[in-house]
Design a protein around this motif. Sequence first.
Motif, PDB file in Angstrom:
ATOM      1  N   GLN A   1       1.207   3.148   7.384  1.00 28.51           N
ATOM      2  CA  GLN A   1       0.348   4.279   7.045  1.00 28.51           C
ATOM      3  C   GLN A   1       0.504   4.661   5.577  1.00 28.51           C
ATOM      4  OE1 GLN A   1      -1.417   4.591  10.313  1.00 28.51           O
ATOM      5  NE2 GLN A   1      -1.573   6.562   9.379  1.00 28.51           N
ATOM      6  N   LYS A   2       1.770   4.720   5.144  1.00 21.95           N
ATOM      7  CA  LYS A   2       2.051   5.273   3.824  1.00 21.95           C
ATOM      8  C   LYS A   2       3.379   4.726   3.321  1.00 21.95           C
ATOM      9  CE  LYS A   2       0.420   9.118   1.985  1.00 21.95           C
ATOM     10  NZ  LYS A   2      -0.859   9.337   1.462  1.00 21.95           N
ATOM     11  N   ILE A   3       3.477   4.573   2.006  1.00 26.07           N
ATOM     12  CA  ILE A   3       4.726   4.206   1.351  1.00 26.07           C
ATOM     13  C   ILE A   3       5.096   5.357   0.428  1.00 26.07           C
ATOM     14  CG2 ILE A   3       5.909   2.584  -0.170  1.00 26.07           C
ATOM     15  CD1 ILE A   3       3.768   0.500   0.664  1.00 26.07           C
ATOM     16  N   LEU A   4       6.274   5.911   0.648  1.00 33.29           N
ATOM     17  CA  LEU A   4       6.752   7.025  -0.172  1.00 33.29           C
ATOM     18  C   LEU A   4       8.061   6.634  -0.837  1.00 33.29           C
ATOM     19  CD1 LEU A   4       6.184   9.886   2.432  1.00 33.29           C
ATOM     20  CD2 LEU A   4       4.685   9.259   0.544  1.00 33.29           C
ATOM     21  N   GLU A   5       8.236   7.072  -2.082  1.00 27.99           N
ATOM     22  CA  GLU A   5       9.472   6.797  -2.805  1.00 27.99           C
ATOM     23  C   GLU A   5      10.361   8.030  -2.761  1.00 27.99           C
ATOM     24  OE1 GLU A   5       8.813   5.191  -6.681  1.00 27.99           O
ATOM     25  OE2 GLU A   5       7.239   3.851  -5.951  1.00 27.99           O
TER      26      GLU A   5
END
Length: 74
Positions: A39-43
């Motif tokens: 869904q999403k890549i977060l750092e």
Amino acid sequence: LQFIDELRKNPQWRTIPIIVLTGKSLTQEERVRLNMHVQKILEKSTVSRATLLREITDSIGGACKAEFRQNRET
């Protein structure tokens, strides 16, 4: 990436939303590969706790709505 590949092999688990929270600098190849399955890549260094919680809540809510619609159609 290996975990995601294994998870997606099971048809019943393909709709589980996946949010990747990473402290690693991803290569372009890793990012492209992940984007096909998550869904999403977060750092970690750039995301706040509030943003992370909102992303999780939104993803779970969206998955629940999709599951509900699918169950109503069958």
